[in-house]
Design a protein around this motif. Structure first.
Motif, PDB file in Angstrom:
ATOM      1  N   PRO A  60      50.193  55.003  -4.263  1.00  0.00           N
ATOM      2  CA  PRO A  60      50.863  55.812  -3.579  1.00  0.00           C
ATOM      3  C   PRO A  60      52.031  55.264  -3.284  1.00  0.00           C
ATOM      4  CG  PRO A  60      49.534  54.117  -2.394  1.00  0.00           C
ATOM      5  CD  PRO A  60      49.159  53.950  -3.703  1.00  0.00           C
ATOM      6  N   GLY A  61      53.119  56.464  -3.282  1.00  0.00           N
ATOM      7  CA  GLY A  61      54.814  56.745  -3.335  1.00  0.00           C
ATOM      8  C   GLY A  61      55.005  55.928  -4.497  1.00  0.00           C
ATOM      9  N   ASP A  65      60.429  58.628  -2.435  1.00  0.00           N
ATOM     10  CA  ASP A  65      60.192  58.009  -0.439  1.00  0.00           C
ATOM     11  C   ASP A  65      61.023  56.870  -0.308  1.00  0.00           C
ATOM     12  OD1 ASP A  65      57.931  59.772  -0.980  1.00  0.00           O
ATOM     13  OD2 ASP A  65      56.496  59.237  -1.468  1.00  0.00           O
ATOM     14  N   VAL A  66      61.145  56.002  -1.000  1.00  0.00           N
ATOM     15  CA  VAL A  66      62.203  54.729  -0.729  1.00  0.00           C
ATOM     16  C   VAL A  66      63.672  55.077  -0.490  1.00  0.00           C
ATOM     17  CG1 VAL A  66      62.729  52.335  -1.562  1.00  0.00           C
ATOM     18  CG2 VAL A  66      60.332  53.308  -2.066  1.00  0.00           C
ATOM     19  N   LEU A  67      64.095  55.372  -1.639  1.00  0.00           N
ATOM     20  CA  LEU A  67      65.224  56.389  -1.065  1.00  0.00           C
ATOM     21  C   LEU A  67      66.003  57.033  -0.384  1.00  0.00           C
ATOM     22  CD1 LEU A  67      66.705  57.558  -5.390  1.00  0.00           C
ATOM     23  CD2 LEU A  67      67.748  55.939  -3.899  1.00  0.00           C
ATOM     24  N   ALA A  68      64.694  57.875   0.303  1.00  0.00           N
ATOM     25  CA  ALA A  68      65.089  58.731   1.259  1.00  0.00           C
ATOM     26  C   ALA A  68      64.700  58.086   2.404  1.00  0.00           C
ATOM     27  CB  ALA A  68      64.574  60.341   1.303  1.00  0.00           C
ATOM     28  N   ALA A  72      65.795  61.318   5.880  1.00  0.00           N
ATOM     29  CA  ALA A  72      66.084  62.115   5.572  1.00  0.00           C
ATOM     30  C   ALA A  72      64.801  63.638   5.626  1.00  0.00           C
ATOM     31  CB  ALA A  72      65.807  62.203   3.507  1.00  0.00           C
ATOM     32  N   GLN A  76      65.172  66.634   1.370  1.00  0.00           N
ATOM     33  CA  GLN A  76      66.245  65.289   0.152  1.00  0.00           C
ATOM     34  C   GLN A  76      64.725  65.029  -0.562  1.00  0.00           C
ATOM     35  OE1 GLN A  76      68.656  64.477   3.785  1.00  0.00           O
ATOM     36  NE2 GLN A  76      69.951  64.685   2.438  1.00  0.00           N
TER      37      GLN A  76
ATOM     38  N   THR B  60      68.515  47.492  -1.744  1.00  0.00           N
ATOM     39  CA  THR B  60      68.056  47.924  -3.331  1.00  0.00           C
ATOM     40  C   THR B  60      68.868  48.240  -4.575  1.00  0.00           C
ATOM     41  OG1 THR B  60      66.865  50.048  -2.450  1.00  0.00           O
ATOM     42  CG2 THR B  60      65.440  48.681  -2.225  1.00  0.00           C
ATOM     43  N   THR B  67      71.350  55.332  -0.577  1.00  0.00           N
ATOM     44  CA  THR B  67      70.811  54.377  -0.486  1.00  0.00           C
ATOM     45  C   THR B  67      70.399  54.456   0.921  1.00  0.00           C
ATOM     46  OG1 THR B  67      71.144  53.291  -2.174  1.00  0.00           O
ATOM     47  CG2 THR B  67      69.711  52.026  -0.680  1.00  0.00           C
ATOM     48  N   SER B  68      68.508  54.540   1.989  1.00  0.00           N
ATOM     49  CA  SER B  68      67.927  54.941   3.427  1.00  0.00           C
ATOM     50  C   SER B  68      68.833  53.547   3.541  1.00  0.00           C
ATOM     51  CB  SER B  68      67.097  55.572   3.286  1.00  0.00           C
ATOM     52  OG  SER B  68      66.063  54.369   2.772  1.00  0.00           O
ATOM     53  N   PRO B 146      71.204  60.298   1.767  1.00  0.00           N
ATOM     54  CA  PRO B 146      69.818  60.366   2.887  1.00  0.00           C
ATOM     55  C   PRO B 146      69.969  60.218   4.543  1.00  0.00           C
ATOM     56  CG  PRO B 146      69.838  57.613   1.763  1.00  0.00           C
ATOM     57  CD  PRO B 146      71.313  59.036   1.241  1.00  0.00           C
ATOM     58  N   GLU B 397      51.004  48.102   1.214  1.00  0.00           N
ATOM     59  CA  GLU B 397      52.800  48.823   1.278  1.00  0.00           C
ATOM     60  C   GLU B 397      53.450  49.537   2.189  1.00  0.00           C
ATOM     61  OE1 GLU B 397      52.393  48.249  -3.007  1.00  0.00           O
ATOM     62  OE2 GLU B 397      53.869  47.263  -2.539  1.00  0.00           O
ATOM     63  N   PHE B 398      54.753  49.576   1.950  1.00  0.00           N
ATOM     64  CA  PHE B 398      55.975  50.288   2.956  1.00  0.00           C
ATOM     65  C   PHE B 398      55.765  51.783   2.186  1.00  0.00           C
ATOM     66  CE2 PHE B 398      60.281  51.980   4.261  1.00  0.00           C
ATOM     67  CZ  PHE B 398      59.576  51.819   5.738  1.00  0.00           C
ATOM     68  N   PRO B 399      56.363  51.816   0.549  1.00  0.00           N
ATOM     69  CA  PRO B 399      55.997  53.357   0.033  1.00  0.00           C
ATOM     70  C   PRO B 399      54.507  54.090   1.015  1.00  0.00           C
ATOM     71  CG  PRO B 399      57.322  51.415  -1.543  1.00  0.00           C
ATOM     72  CD  PRO B 399      56.016  50.629   0.182  1.00  0.00           C
ATOM     73  N   ALA B 400      53.853  52.928   0.423  1.00  0.00           N
ATOM     74  CA  ALA B 400      52.694  53.784   0.498  1.00  0.00           C
ATOM     75  C   ALA B 400      52.258  54.524   2.224  1.00  0.00           C
ATOM     76  CB  ALA B 400      51.309  53.274   0.830  1.00  0.00           C
ATOM     77  N   TRP B 401      53.060  53.722   3.360  1.00  0.00           N
ATOM     78  CA  TRP B 401      53.483  54.475   4.455  1.00  0.00           C
ATOM     79  C   TRP B 401      54.418  55.762   4.911  1.00  0.00           C
ATOM     80  CZ3 TRP B 401      57.140  55.134   7.695  1.00  0.00           C
ATOM     81  CH2 TRP B 401      57.095  55.650   8.964  1.00  0.00           C
ATOM     82  N   LEU B 402      55.165  55.390   3.739  1.00  0.00           N
ATOM     83  CA  LEU B 402      55.511  56.532   3.598  1.00  0.00           C
ATOM     84  C   LEU B 402      55.452  57.605   2.975  1.00  0.00           C
ATOM     85  CD1 LEU B 402      59.284  54.742   2.184  1.00  0.00           C
ATOM     86  CD2 LEU B 402      59.435  56.039   4.226  1.00  0.00           C
ATOM     87  N   THR B 403      53.970  57.671   2.738  1.00  0.00           N
ATOM     88  CA  THR B 403      53.342  58.886   1.307  1.00  0.00           C
ATOM     89  C   THR B 403      52.693  58.874   2.351  1.00  0.00           C
ATOM     90  OG1 THR B 403      54.096  58.110  -0.551  1.00  0.00           O
ATOM     91  CG2 THR B 403      52.764  59.745  -0.658  1.00  0.00           C
ATOM     92  N   TYR B 406      54.117  58.716   7.408  1.00  0.00           N
ATOM     93  CA  TYR B 406      55.177  59.624   7.416  1.00  0.00           C
ATOM     94  C   TYR B 406      54.882  60.921   6.662  1.00  0.00           C
ATOM     95  CZ  TYR B 406      60.950  59.950   8.158  1.00  0.00           C
ATOM     96  OH  TYR B 406      62.176  60.817   8.057  1.00  0.00           O
ATOM     97  N   GLU B 420      66.712  52.382  13.497  1.00  0.00           N
ATOM     98  CA  GLU B 420      68.096  52.944  13.383  1.00  0.00           C
ATOM     99  C   GLU B 420      68.429  53.036  15.352  1.00  0.00           C
ATOM    100  OE1 GLU B 420      65.242  54.435  12.093  1.00  0.00           O
ATOM    101  OE2 GLU B 420      65.597  55.122   9.913  1.00  0.00           O
ATOM    102  N   PHE B 426      65.346  61.823  16.549  1.00  0.00           N
ATOM    103  CA  PHE B 426      64.414  62.127  16.018  1.00  0.00           C
ATOM    104  C   PHE B 426      62.815  62.833  16.316  1.00  0.00           C
ATOM    105  CE2 PHE B 426      65.899  58.786  12.761  1.00  0.00           C
ATOM    106  CZ  PHE B 426      66.965  58.937  12.355  1.00  0.00           C
ATOM    107  N   LYS B 429      62.207  66.537  16.004  1.00  0.00           N
ATOM    108  CA  LYS B 429      62.613  67.151  14.687  1.00  0.00           C
ATOM    109  C   LYS B 429      61.112  67.622  14.135  1.00  0.00           C
ATOM    110  CE  LYS B 429      65.153  64.025  12.141  1.00  0.00           C
ATOM    111  NZ  LYS B 429      65.515  63.289  11.396  1.00  0.00           N
TER     112      LYS B 429
END
Lengths: 345, 512
Positions: A60-61, A65-68, A72, A76, B60, B67-68, B146, B397-403, B406, B420, B426, B429
C-alpha cells in the motif's frame, strides 16, 4: 556412499551425494552443461524480475504519497504521480524498467532522481567486502574446528565444540553485534562503534577497521552453521569404506582423513556455502542497521519504507542475481571437485 | 500607510532573546541543563574545525522544491538556502536576502528590497529575477512543490527593478512572512536543475557531498556576505537506531547527537565530558478522531477518549514531553493553556460512553506508523481498555498510513506526529483526514489569516484552537522535547525546534 548406484535412475539423487562412477549417460561435454546452466540462470532471473516487480506493487502507498507528504493537495499528488511516471500501466512500467536493466541502466530513484546503478555500486563497496569477509572468517573458523569436532567426536573437546556451535546458532546476530560494540568500541575503544569512512576506501585501514565488528557479527552465526556441516560431513566420510581401506593399508586416521577424506567431505560443505550465501545477504540487512553501515541492506530497508520501488527492484534483482550466480558457481565447483560428476547433467 | 522595516523586526528579536534566555545558544536553557555551559568558547575557537552532528531523519532528496517533510529543511534552510526572510530557532522572523520590506495599508502588497551583495555559491549575484522565478514556480497552477499551500495567498510576483520584488496577495495573510522563511520561500537560481545532487544557495554554508544512507557534509562559504561561520565543515551523520546514535556520541564519532531514550540520556548526567541540552519542538503527537463514520461521530465518545488518557503518564513513559491541550505549542504568539479541557477523569469518561450507548463496551481501530515508539500505541490502548474501549492496534509503514488514513480516511483512531510549525489552518481544510468542518471554524481560520494586526490574529487563532479542543476533533497527547547530548568544547548549536531548521552559524569548537 554405498547403495546409490543401485537405485533406479528415475528416482534421481542429490548431486552432491555422488553419481554412479560408471557410464556416461549422454551428459555431453562440459561446455554444453555450462551453457545449459547459463540458460537456466537467465530464465530464473527473468522470472525473478517479474515476481519482484509484481509483488512490490501489492504494497500500500507509493512514492508520490511520500513525496507529497501531509501538506500537498490531492491534485498535487496526482501531478507528482504523473511526473515520476507512477501513473502508467504496470506492463508499461515493467517494460521500461527491464529494458533499462538489460542495458545496465537500473533507472532513477523516484524520490531523488539519482541514478540507481550509481548508488548500487557505491553500496556494494560496503556490502560486498562485508559479506566476503564474513564468509572467509566463517570458513577459517568452521573448517578446522569442524574437522576437529568430527575427529574428536567421542571426546570432551569435540562435544564442547559441537555445543558451542549450537550456541552460535541460537544467539541472534543483532545481539552479538550490540555486545561487540559495547565491549570493543564503547568500553575498550579499539574499533569504531559504527558507520563507514566518508571517503570510502580512500583510507583502506579505516575502511577495514569499520568492517571488522560487522563482519565478525555476521560470521559468528555463519561459522556455527558451517561448523555443524563440516563436522557431519567429516563424520560421514570417517565411516566410509575407502577410509577403512586406507586405514587397512597402514595409514593413521589423521593421514587417511587428510589424503582421502577431506576432498570428499568438501562436497556437501560447498553446497551448503552456496545456500548460506542467501542467508548471509539477509543477515547483512540486520548487521548494517545495527552498525549504521551505508550498505545495500540498510538502503533496502529505507527504500521500502519510502516506497522507492525502482530502487528496491534494482537492489532485489541484483541480490537475486548474486545468489543465482553463486549457485551456478557452486555447481561448477562440484564438477571440478568430483570427477565423477563431470559427465552428469 | 504602515511601513515596517527590519529595524523593528530585529528589535523584536532582541527582546525575545532577552526574555527567553539563550536562543540557538547552544547550551542549554537554564532549566534543563545539568551543568552550565558557556555560550561560546570565549575566543578560543578553532576556525578549521569539523563538527559532526548526529541526526535521525535523512532526507530522501535534497531537492527542497519537491520534497515534503522537514528533513531537507533541517540542514539546508538558513545554512545553504535563504529566503527573503529567515526565522530563528524560536520562530522570530528577521532579514535574509531582503534588507527591508513594506506592507501596503490593505495588507495585499509586500515590497521587498534585496541585499545588493548576495551571491550564489559560484559568485553570481542574486537578481530579483531569481526570486521571482523561485516564488512563481511554487505558486504556479501546476506546481509540484509539496509546500505550495504555504504561499497560496500570493497571486503575483513581480520585480519593478533589479533590487525590488513585489508580492501581490489575493487577500491579507498574517502568516505570509513566517511561511516565506520555510521551504516554500527558498530562493534558487533561475533555471536551476539537478538540485538533488547540488543544492546551490546563498547561505553561510556550501553543500559539499552526500553519502546516501550515511552523511551529508557542508563547508563554510567564505564568500558569504554576512558574518562567516565559525567552523570549516559540518557533517550531519544519520543514525536511525537510538543505540547507534548513543554509541556514536559516547565514542566521540559525533560531537552533538539527538538522544530521546530516557535511560540513555540519564547515563550522561553528571558526566563532565558531556552536556545535555533540552529544547522545545513543534512535534505534536496527535490522536486523530475520524468523525465521518462510526461511534466517533458522537462528540461524547470523543470527549470520553480524551478524558480516558492520562497524558502525564504517557510523558513519564516516554521520558520527555510537554502537555498541550491544542495543536498550539507554547512558543506561538496565540498560545493559551487549554490542558484543563477534558482533564484525565476515567469515571467521567465511562459515564460519557454509557450516555452514548456504549456502556457495554466499544471496539475501535488505532492506526500508527511504525516509525514512532511502540510504547505510545500500547499506552493509549491500555488506557482506553480501562474505560471500556477495546483498541485494535495496527502498526503500519508510513506510506501505508498516507494512503489508508490520510488519503482514504479509512480509520477510527490514528496517531501521528504533526511536526509542521503553525499548522492550525490545516484542520479546517476540506478533505483533511480529520478536523473541524463547521463554517464557524473556517471563519475563524480565515479571520486569523487575514487579520490586520497581530492582536486580531492572535485573538482569532486562540479562539480557533479553543474550538478544536472543546469540540474534541482530536486529542493532543504531548508536544515532543528534543534532547541533544554534546561533547564539552562544542558550543553554539541550536536547541529549539531543531527538526525543522538547524542554525549552524553560531557553532564553535574550542581549540584542543
Amino acid at each position: 556412499m554405498l547403495g546409490w548406484p543401485w537405485l533406479p535412475e528415475w528416482l534421481g539423487q542429490p548431486e552432491w551425494l555422488g553419481q554412479p562412477e560408471w557410464p556416461e549417460r549422454g551428459g555431453g561435454p562440459m561446455a554444453v552443461i555450462v551453457l545449459r546452466r547459463l540458460g537456466l540462470l537467465v530464465v530464473s532471473l527473468f522470472v525473478a524480475s517479474l515476481l519482484v516487480f509484481a509483488l512490490l506493487r501489492l504494497l500500500p502507498g507509493d512514492a508520490a504519497d511520500v513525496l507529497a507528504g501531509t501538506s500537498a493537495s490531492p491534485d498535487q499528488v496526482l501531478r507528482i504521480r504523473h511526473e515520476i511516471g507512477a501513473d502508467r500501466s504496470l506492463p508499461a512500467q515493467y517494460l521500461h524498467w527491464i529494458g533499462g536493466v538489460l542495458t545496465g541502466d537500473f533507472g532513477v530513484s523516484a524520490l531523488s532522481g539519482a541514478s540507481v546503478s550509481a548508488e548500487l555500486s557505491e553500496k556494494l563497496r560496503v556490502t560486498a567486502p562485508l559479506v566476503g569477509g564474513a564468509t572467509l572468517l566463517a570458513l577459517a573458523v568452521a573448517v578446522p574446528l569442524g574437522i576437529l569436532a568430527a575427529a574428536r567426536h567421542r571426546r570432551a573437546s569435540g562435544v564442547a565444540l559441537s555445543a558451542l556451535s549450537q550456541l552460535g546458532l541460537a544467539v541472534p546476530a543483532f545481539w552479538i553485534g550490540l555486545m561487540l560494540v559495547t565491549v570493543f568500541a564503547v568500553d575498550w575503544r579499539l574499533l569504531p562503534a559504527g558507520g563507514f569512512p566518508a571517503d570510502g576506501w580512500a583510507d583502506p585501514v579505516a575502511a577495514v577497521r569499520a568492517l571488522v565488528l560487522p563482519a565478525v557479527t555476521l560470521a559468528v552465526v555463519e561459522a556455527a552453521v558451517l561448523l555443524r556441516f563440516v563436522r557431519s560431513a567429516t563424520l560421514e566420510v570417517l565411516h566410509a569404506d575407502f577410509i577403512r581401506t586406507a586405514r587397512s593399508k597402514g595409514l593413521t586416521r589423521g593421514q587417511a582423513l587428510r589424503r582421502h577424506g577431506i576432498r570428499n567431505a568438501a562436497l556437501p560443505v560447498v553446497s551448503m556455502l552456496g545456500l548460506e550465501f542467501a542467508t548471509l545477504l539477509l543477515g547483512a540487512v540486520v548487521v548494517e542497521n545495527v552498525f549504521a553501515l551505508p550498505g545495500l541492506g540498510e538502503m533496502l530497508v529505507a527504500d521500502i519504507g519510502n516506497r522507492d520501488l525502482v530502487k528496491v527492484q534494482g537492489t532485489v534483482l541484483l541480490v537475486t542475481a548474486a545468489v543465482l550466480v553463486v549457485g551456478f558457481g557452486v555447481d561448477l565447483a562440484h564438477r571440478l571437485l568430483d570427477p565423477r560428476l563431470r559427465g552428469a547433467r | 500607510m504602515r511601513i515596517r522595516t527590519f529595524a523593528a523586526a530585529v528589535a523584536v528579536t532582541g527582546l525575545a532573546l532577552a526574555a527567553c534566555g539563550s536562543d540557538g545558544g547552544g547550551d542549554a536553557d537554564g532549566a534543563s541543563a545539568s551543568s552550565g555551559a558557556s555560550a561560546s568558547t570565549g575566543g578560543r575557537a578553532n576556525p578549521d574545525a569539523t563538527v559532526t552532528i548526529g541526526a535521525v531523519l535523512e532526507p530522501t532528496s535534497l531537492d527542497i522544491t519537491r520534497t515534503s517533510g522537514v528533513a531537507p529543511g533541517q540542514i539546508l534552510l538558513g545554512n545553504v538556502y535563504e529566503g527573503l526572510v529567515k526565522r530563528d530557532q524560536k520562530g522570530v522572523v528577521s532579514p535574509a536576502l531582503a534588507t527591508s520590506y513594506k506592507i501596503s495599508p490593505d495588507g495585499r502588497t509586500y515590497t521587498f528590497t534585496l541585499a545588493d551583495n548576495a551571491a550564489f555559491q559560484d559568485g553570481a549575484a542574486v537578481r530579483a529575477a531569481d526570486v521571482v522565478s523561485s516564488l512563481t514556480k511554487v505558486i504556479a497552477p501546476n506546481s509540484t512543490n509539496p509546500h505550495a499551500s504555504d504561499l497560496a495567498s500570493i497571486s503575483a510576483v513581480a520585480s519593478p527593478d533589479p533590487h525590488t520584488v513585489v508580492l501581490t496577495l489575493k487577500e491579507r495573510d498574517s502568516g505570509l512572512l513566517f511561511n516565506l522563511t520555510g521551504p516554500a520561500g527558498v530562493v534558487v537560481r533561475e533555471g536551476a536543475t539537478g538540485l538533488d545532487g547540488h543544492p546551490d544557495g546563498t547561505g553561510p554554508f556550501r553543500f559539499d557531498s552526500w553519502r546516501r544512507g550515511d552523511s551529508i557534509t557542508l563547508v563554510r562559504n567564505d564568500a558569504y556576505r554576512g558574518p562567516k561561520a565559525k567552523v570549516a565543515r559540518v557533517v550531519f551523520r544519520y543514525l536511525t537506531a537510538p543505540n547507534a546514535q548513543n554509541n556514536a556520541v559516547r565514542t566521540g564519532q559525533v560531537d552533538v547527537g539527538v538522544i530521546s531514550d530516557n535511560d540513555l540520556v540519564e547515563a550522561y548526567r553528571g558526566n563532565p565530558k558531556f552536556l545535555i541540552a533540552e529544547g522545545t519542538t513543534t512535534d505534536k503527537f496527535t490522536l486523530a478522531f475520524n468523525q465521518d463514520r462510526g461511534p466517533l461521530a458522537d462528540a461524547r465518545v470523543r470527549h470520553a477518549i480524551r478524558q480516558g488518557i492520562d497524558k502525564d503518564g504517557l510523558i513519564k513513559v516516554l521520558g520527555a514531553g510537554t502537555r498541550i491541550g491544542s495543536p498550539v505549542p507554547p512558543l506561538d504568539p496565540w498560545y493559551e493553556d487549554l490542558t484543563s479541557i477534558d482533564r484525565y477523569d476515567p469515571a467521567s469518561a465511562r459515564r460519557l460512553l454509557a450516555q452514548a450507548g456504549h456502556g457495554g463496551g466499544l471496539r475501535l481501530g488505532l492506526t500508527i506508523p511504525n516509525i514512532y515508539p511502540q510504547s505510545i500505541g500500547d499506552y493509549v490502548a491500555s488506557q482506553l481498555r480501562e474505560i471500556g474501549v477495546t483498541v485494535d492496534l495496527r502498526r503500519v509503514e508510513f506510506p501505508a498510513w498516507l494512503t489508508g488514513v490520510y488519503t482514504k480516511h479509512d480509520y477510527d483512531l490514528s496517531i501521528v506526529d504533526h511536526a509542521e510549525a503553525r499548522d492550525l489552518a490545516f484542520y479546517v481544510k476540506p478533505g483533511y483526514y480529520f478536523g473541524d468542518r463547521s463554517p464557524q471554524a473556517s471563519d475563524l481560520a480565515k479571520a486569523g489569516a487575514t487579520a490586520a494586526s497581530d492582536a486580531d490574529r492572535d485573538t482569532a487563532l486562540r479562539a480557533l484552537a479553543r474550538r478544536y479542543s472543546e469540540d474534541a476533533i482530536a486529542d493532543w497527547l504531548l508536544l515532543g522535547k528534543a534532547r541533544q547530548v554534546a561533547r564539552v568544547g562544542v558550543t553554539g548549536y541550536p536547541t529549539d525546534n531543531v527538526s525543522a531548521t538547524y542554525d549552524l552559524s553560531k557553532i564553535e569548537v574550542a581549540k584542543s
